[in-house]
Write a protein that holds these residues in place. Structure first.
Motif, PDB file in Angstrom:
ATOM      1  N   GLN A 260       0.828  -1.201   0.000  1.00 51.56           N
ATOM      2  CA  GLN A 260       0.000   0.000   0.000  1.00 51.56           C
ATOM      3  C   GLN A 260       0.866   1.256   0.000  1.00 51.56           C
ATOM      4  OE1 GLN A 260      -3.121   0.286  -0.324  1.00 51.56           O
ATOM      5  NE2 GLN A 260      -3.594   2.373   0.287  1.00 51.56           N
ATOM      6  N   ARG A 261       1.956   1.258   0.768  1.00 54.00           N
ATOM      7  CA  ARG A 261       2.822   2.437   0.821  1.00 54.00           C
ATOM      8  C   ARG A 261       3.559   2.659  -0.495  1.00 54.00           C
ATOM      9  NH1 ARG A 261       3.949   0.361   6.060  1.00 54.00           N
ATOM     10  NH2 ARG A 261       5.796  -0.689   5.222  1.00 54.00           N
ATOM     11  N   ASN A 262       3.937   1.572  -1.161  1.00 50.12           N
ATOM     12  CA  ASN A 262       4.716   1.701  -2.380  1.00 50.12           C
ATOM     13  C   ASN A 262       3.868   1.955  -3.616  1.00 50.12           C
ATOM     14  OD1 ASN A 262       7.037   1.201  -0.928  1.00 50.12           O
ATOM     15  ND2 ASN A 262       6.933  -1.020  -1.244  1.00 50.12           N
ATOM     16  N   ARG A 263       2.557   1.854  -3.457  1.00 43.59           N
ATOM     17  CA  ARG A 263       1.696   2.035  -4.615  1.00 43.59           C
ATOM     18  C   ARG A 263       1.236   3.486  -4.687  1.00 43.59           C
ATOM     19  NH1 ARG A 263      -1.498  -1.432  -3.274  1.00 43.59           N
ATOM     20  NH2 ARG A 263      -3.075  -0.142  -2.299  1.00 43.59           N
ATOM     21  N   SER A 264       1.558   4.164  -5.763  1.00 46.50           N
ATOM     22  CA  SER A 264       1.177   5.567  -5.913  1.00 46.50           C
ATOM     23  C   SER A 264      -0.167   5.718  -6.573  1.00 46.50           C
ATOM     24  CB  SER A 264       2.235   6.321  -6.742  1.00 46.50           C
ATOM     25  OG  SER A 264       2.387   5.705  -8.015  1.00 46.50           O
ATOM     26  N   SER A 265      -0.644   4.682  -7.248  1.00 49.48           N
ATOM     27  CA  SER A 265      -1.939   4.741  -7.899  1.00 49.48           C
ATOM     28  C   SER A 265      -2.521   3.342  -7.911  1.00 49.48           C
ATOM     29  CB  SER A 265      -1.808   5.274  -9.333  1.00 49.48           C
ATOM     30  OG  SER A 265      -0.956   4.429 -10.079  1.00 49.48           O
ATOM     31  N   VAL A 266      -3.661   3.196  -8.556  1.00 47.54           N
ATOM     32  CA  VAL A 266      -4.301   1.903  -8.643  1.00 47.54           C
ATOM     33  C   VAL A 266      -3.410   0.952  -9.414  1.00 47.54           C
ATOM     34  CG1 VAL A 266      -6.358   0.677  -9.422  1.00 47.54           C
ATOM     35  CG2 VAL A 266      -6.535   3.017  -8.603  1.00 47.54           C
ATOM     36  N   THR A 276      -8.041 -13.542 -11.520  1.00 45.98           N
ATOM     37  CA  THR A 276      -7.529 -13.387 -10.166  1.00 45.98           C
ATOM     38  C   THR A 276      -8.683 -13.399  -9.171  1.00 45.98           C
ATOM     39  OG1 THR A 276      -5.753 -12.020 -11.043  1.00 45.98           O
ATOM     40  CG2 THR A 276      -6.128 -11.933  -8.669  1.00 45.98           C
ATOM     41  N   PRO A 277      -8.623 -14.232  -8.134  1.00 45.03           N
ATOM     42  CA  PRO A 277      -9.700 -14.220  -7.131  1.00 45.03           C
ATOM     43  C   PRO A 277      -9.864 -12.825  -6.526  1.00 45.03           C
ATOM     44  CG  PRO A 277      -8.247 -16.106  -6.826  1.00 45.03           C
ATOM     45  CD  PRO A 277      -7.588 -15.220  -7.839  1.00 45.03           C
ATOM     46  N   PHE A 278     -11.121 -12.468  -6.261  1.00 44.87           N
ATOM     47  CA  PHE A 278     -11.383 -11.115  -5.765  1.00 44.87           C
ATOM     48  C   PHE A 278     -10.730 -10.892  -4.406  1.00 44.87           C
ATOM     49  CE2 PHE A 278     -14.339  -7.856  -3.915  1.00 44.87           C
ATOM     50  CZ  PHE A 278     -13.937  -6.836  -4.760  1.00 44.87           C
ATOM     51  N   LEU A 279     -10.579 -11.965  -3.627  1.00 44.02           N
ATOM     52  CA  LEU A 279      -9.929 -11.821  -2.328  1.00 44.02           C
ATOM     53  C   LEU A 279      -8.481 -11.373  -2.503  1.00 44.02           C
ATOM     54  CD1 LEU A 279     -10.446 -12.223   0.696  1.00 44.02           C
ATOM     55  CD2 LEU A 279      -9.536 -14.526   0.473  1.00 44.02           C
ATOM     56  N   ASP A 280      -7.796 -11.918  -3.519  1.00 40.56           N
ATOM     57  CA  ASP A 280      -6.419 -11.497  -3.793  1.00 40.56           C
ATOM     58  C   ASP A 280      -6.372 -10.062  -4.299  1.00 40.56           C
ATOM     59  OD1 ASP A 280      -5.650 -14.002  -3.041  1.00 40.56           O
ATOM     60  OD2 ASP A 280      -5.462 -14.777  -5.084  1.00 40.56           O
ATOM     61  N   VAL A 281      -7.388  -9.681  -5.067  1.00 42.73           N
ATOM     62  CA  VAL A 281      -7.454  -8.298  -5.550  1.00 42.73           C
ATOM     63  C   VAL A 281      -7.601  -7.339  -4.374  1.00 42.73           C
ATOM     64  CG1 VAL A 281      -8.784  -6.667  -6.946  1.00 42.73           C
ATOM     65  CG2 VAL A 281      -8.398  -8.989  -7.774  1.00 42.73           C
ATOM     66  N   LEU A 282      -8.479  -7.677  -3.418  1.00 46.22           N
ATOM     67  CA  LEU A 282      -8.656  -6.843  -2.232  1.00 46.22           C
ATOM     68  C   LEU A 282      -7.356  -6.740  -1.445  1.00 46.22           C
ATOM     69  CD1 LEU A 282     -12.135  -8.113  -1.007  1.00 46.22           C
ATOM     70  CD2 LEU A 282     -11.624  -5.803  -1.819  1.00 46.22           C
ATOM     71  N   ASP A 283      -6.672  -7.866  -1.298  1.00 44.90           N
ATOM     72  CA  ASP A 283      -5.427  -7.870  -0.548  1.00 44.90           C
ATOM     73  C   ASP A 283      -4.369  -7.019  -1.242  1.00 44.90           C
ATOM     74  OD1 ASP A 283      -3.696  -8.998   1.608  1.00 44.90           O
ATOM     75  OD2 ASP A 283      -2.630  -9.827  -0.116  1.00 44.90           O
ATOM     76  N   ALA A 284      -4.292  -7.129  -2.578  1.00 45.09           N
ATOM     77  CA  ALA A 284      -3.290  -6.368  -3.321  1.00 45.09           C
ATOM     78  C   ALA A 284      -3.554  -4.875  -3.274  1.00 45.09           C
ATOM     79  CB  ALA A 284      -3.263  -6.845  -4.777  1.00 45.09           C
ATOM     80  N   LEU A 289     -12.024  -0.822  -1.230  1.00 48.09           N
ATOM     81  CA  LEU A 289     -13.037  -1.338  -2.147  1.00 48.09           C
ATOM     82  C   LEU A 289     -13.051  -0.568  -3.464  1.00 48.09           C
ATOM     83  CD1 LEU A 289     -15.296  -3.373  -2.547  1.00 48.09           C
ATOM     84  CD2 LEU A 289     -16.880  -1.752  -1.507  1.00 48.09           C
ATOM     85  N   THR A 290     -12.911   0.761  -3.388  1.00 49.91           N
ATOM     86  CA  THR A 290     -12.940   1.567  -4.607  1.00 49.91           C
ATOM     87  C   THR A 290     -11.789   1.207  -5.527  1.00 49.91           C
ATOM     88  OG1 THR A 290     -13.987   3.386  -3.397  1.00 49.91           O
ATOM     89  CG2 THR A 290     -12.938   3.917  -5.504  1.00 49.91           C
ATOM     90  N   GLN A 291     -10.575   1.105  -4.977  1.00 51.99           N
ATOM     91  CA  GLN A 291      -9.420   0.759  -5.786  1.00 51.99           C
ATOM     92  C   GLN A 291      -9.535  -0.655  -6.339  1.00 51.99           C
ATOM     93  OE1 GLN A 291      -5.984   3.507  -3.590  1.00 51.99           O
ATOM     94  NE2 GLN A 291      -5.811   1.307  -3.674  1.00 51.99           N
ATOM     95  N   SER A 292     -10.116  -1.560  -5.566  1.00 51.20           N
ATOM     96  CA  SER A 292     -10.266  -2.940  -6.030  1.00 51.20           C
ATOM     97  C   SER A 292     -11.230  -3.022  -7.206  1.00 51.20           C
ATOM     98  CB  SER A 292     -10.753  -3.822  -4.882  1.00 51.20           C
ATOM     99  OG  SER A 292      -9.834  -3.825  -3.817  1.00 51.20           O
ATOM    100  N   VAL A 293     -12.336  -2.266  -7.133  1.00 53.13           N
ATOM    101  CA  VAL A 293     -13.292  -2.256  -8.240  1.00 53.13           C
ATOM    102  C   VAL A 293     -12.656  -1.647  -9.477  1.00 53.13           C
ATOM    103  CG1 VAL A 293     -15.477  -1.289  -9.037  1.00 53.13           C
ATOM    104  CG2 VAL A 293     -15.308  -2.223  -6.731  1.00 53.13           C
ATOM    105  N   GLU A 294     -11.887  -0.565  -9.323  1.00 55.39           N
ATOM    106  CA  GLU A 294     -11.194   0.033 -10.450  1.00 55.39           C
ATOM    107  C   GLU A 294     -10.225  -0.963 -11.078  1.00 55.39           C
ATOM    108  OE1 GLU A 294      -9.342   3.583  -9.111  1.00 55.39           O
ATOM    109  OE2 GLU A 294     -11.225   4.670  -8.808  1.00 55.39           O
ATOM    110  N   TYR A 295      -9.532  -1.693 -10.241  1.00 54.97           N
ATOM    111  CA  TYR A 295      -8.590  -2.703 -10.733  1.00 54.97           C
ATOM    112  C   TYR A 295      -9.323  -3.752 -11.572  1.00 54.97           C
ATOM    113  CZ  TYR A 295      -5.307  -6.634 -10.530  1.00 54.97           C
ATOM    114  OH  TYR A 295      -4.490  -7.677 -10.846  1.00 54.97           O
TER     115      TYR A 295
END
Length: 372
Positions: A260-266, A276-284, A289-295
Motif C-alpha cells: 500500500q505504501r509503495n503504490r502511488s496509484s491503482v 484473479t480471485p477477488f480476495l487477492d485483488v482486495l489484498d493487493a 473497495l474503490t481501488q479494487s473495483v477500479e482494478y
C-alpha cells in the motif's frame, strides 16, 4: 480456546477454590463461568447467582452480598439473606470485580478465607458453602500497582485464573462462531439456512472487532434482518463501517501495508487473462473497495482489448461495445483512445472558385486553414 476448555475440565471439580477469568468485553467470560458451574459435580446441583459489581449502587453492594437484618439501616424493611447465602451450595459469579468498592474488598477477602459471612445488623457469622468465580475486563495486576485493588485479595482470587484472548487473536474461531450465530438467528432472515462465504471470514480476520463475540453476534443479526432470500453470507453483506476499517488497513499484515505504501496509484492489471480471485485483488489493493473495483474494471477492459486484437476487430467496434457496458472510463489508461480528428475549416481552393464561375459544381475539399 481448546486449551481453555481443557483447563475448565481440569479445575471444574476443585469446588473449594475460587476462580478468576480475565479478558476483553465480549470474549465469552460469562459462558465460561456457566460451563465451570456445570462441570463442578458438587456445585452444579446448587444455584447459580450473578452480581455485576459495576451495575449496582456502591452503597447497596454490601447489603446485596452479605445481607442485612430488618431495621439495620434506613429502608431495611425486611430481612435479607444476601447473595452469598442465596448461592449456598452453588456458584456466586462476581462480574466486573475490578469495579468493586475498595472498602468491600477486605470483607470479601475474609469471606473467601473463612467461608463465613456476617450480614448487616447480625450478631454472628453464618457458614456458607459458596464457590466464588470472578471476572473482569481490566488488568487487576495494574490496579494493584496503582493501589486501586487489594493485593491480598488479588492473590486469593488468582489461585485458579485464566485469560481469554480477544477474537482478533484467534481467527480460527470466526467461522464456527458465524455458523453458530447464523443458526441461532435464522428465523430473522428469509432463507431457511445461510452458509458463510470464506472471503467473509478472511475479511473479518483483518479488523479489530473490539466487541469480540458480542459484536459479531450483533453483526449477524443485522445482516439477517436486511438480507434478501440469498442463502450465502457474502462480502457485500458487510456494513459500510467494516469496509471502512478494511480500507483503512487497521489490521492489514505487514506485506500488504508495504504494498500500500509503495503504490502511488491503482495497480495496473496483469498481462495474463482475467481470473484473479477477488480476495487477492482486495489484498493487493489494501482492502480499499474503490481501488479494487477500479482494478477489476481495468482488467476487464484490458482483456476485452486483447481479445479484439486477436480477433482483428476494429477499434471503433470495441469502443462501441465498451460504451454499451459503461466501462469506458479506464479504456484510455489501458489502451489510449484513438485521437479524435479536429474539426476542419471549409476553405474553397482556387480551382473550386474557377469552377463555380463557369457554372460547374465545385469539388469541396477539407483542409486546415493556411496562413496568408
Amino acid at each position: 480456546m481448546l486449551s481453555i476448555w481443557r483447563w475448565l475440565v481440569r479445575v471444574g471439580p476443585l469446588s473449594s477454590l475460587p476462580v478468576l477469568i480475565t479478558g476483553e468485553t465480549g470474549t465469552g467470560k460469562n459462558l465460561l463461568v456457566k460451563a465451570l458451574w456445570q462441570l463442578d459435580p458438587e456445585r452444579s446441583k446448587g444455584p447459580f447467582v450473578v452480581l455485576n459489581c459495576s451495575a449496582i449502587n456502591p452503597l447497596l453492594v454490601e447489603s446485596e452480598l452479605f445481607g442485612h437484618r430488618r431495621g439495620a439501616f434506613t429502608g431495611a424493611e425486611r430481612d435479607r439473606e444476601g447473595l452469598f447465602r442465596s448461592a449456598d451450595g452453588g456458584v456466586l459469579f462476581l462480574d466486573e470485580i475490578g469495579d468493586l468498592d475498595p472498602g468491600l474488598q477486605a470483607k470479601l477477602l475474609r469471606v473467601l478465607q473463612e467461608n463465613r459471612v456476617l450480614g448487616l445488623g447480625h450478631d454472628r457469622e453464618m457458614p456458607i458453602r459458596t464457590r466464588v468465580v470472578a471476572a473482569t475486563n481490566r488488568s487487576l495486576k495494574e490496579m494493584v500497582r496503582q493501589g486501586k485493588f487489594r493485593e491480598d485479595l488479588f492473590h486469593r482470587l488468582d489461585i485458579l485464573s485464566v485469560h481469554v484472548p480477544p477474537l482478533r487473536q484467534r481467527p480460527d474461531d470466526l467461522l464456527p462462531l458465524l455458523e453458530h450465530f447464523l443458526k441461532k438467528y435464522q428465523s430473522l432472515g428469509k432463507a431457511k439456512s445461510v452458509s458463510v462465504q470464506l472471503e467473509v471470514v478472511e475479511a473479518l480476520s483483518r479488523i479489530e472487532l473490539p466487541g469480540n463475540g458480542r459484536q459479531l453476534e450483533n453483526m449477524v443479526r443485522q445482516i439477517l434482518v436486511n438480507k434478501d432470500s440469498d442463502s450465502r453470507l457474502r462480502l457485500d453483506d458487510l456494513s459500510a463501517e467494516i469496509w471502512s476499517e478494511l480500507s483503512a488497513g487497521t489490521a492489514v499484515d505487514d506485506e500488504a501495508q508495504a504494498r500500500q505504501r509503495n503504490r502511488s496509484s491503482v495497480r495496473e492489471p496483469p498481462g495474463e487473462e482475467v481470473g484473479t480471485p477477488f480476495l487477492d485483488v482486495l489484498d493487493a489493493n489494501g482492502w480499499n473497495l474503490t481501488q479494487s473495483v477500479e482494478y477489476c474494471e481495468k482488467s476487464l477492459v484490458a482483456s476485452a482489448l486483447r481479445s479484439a486484437a486477436v480477433n482483428s476487430l476494429k477499434p471503433r467496434n470495441v469502443s462501441g461495445s465498451l460504451h454499451e457496458l459503461s466501462i469506458t472510463r479506464f479504456a484510455s489508461i489501458v489502451c489510449p483512445a484513438l485521437p479524435r480528428p479536429k474539426r476542419s475549416i471549409r476553405v474553397p481552393t482556387n480551382q473550386s472558385l474557377r469552377s463555380k464561375q463557369v457554372g460547374q459544381t465545385p469539388t469541396v475539399s477539407w483542409q486546415g486553414a493556411r496562413s496568408g
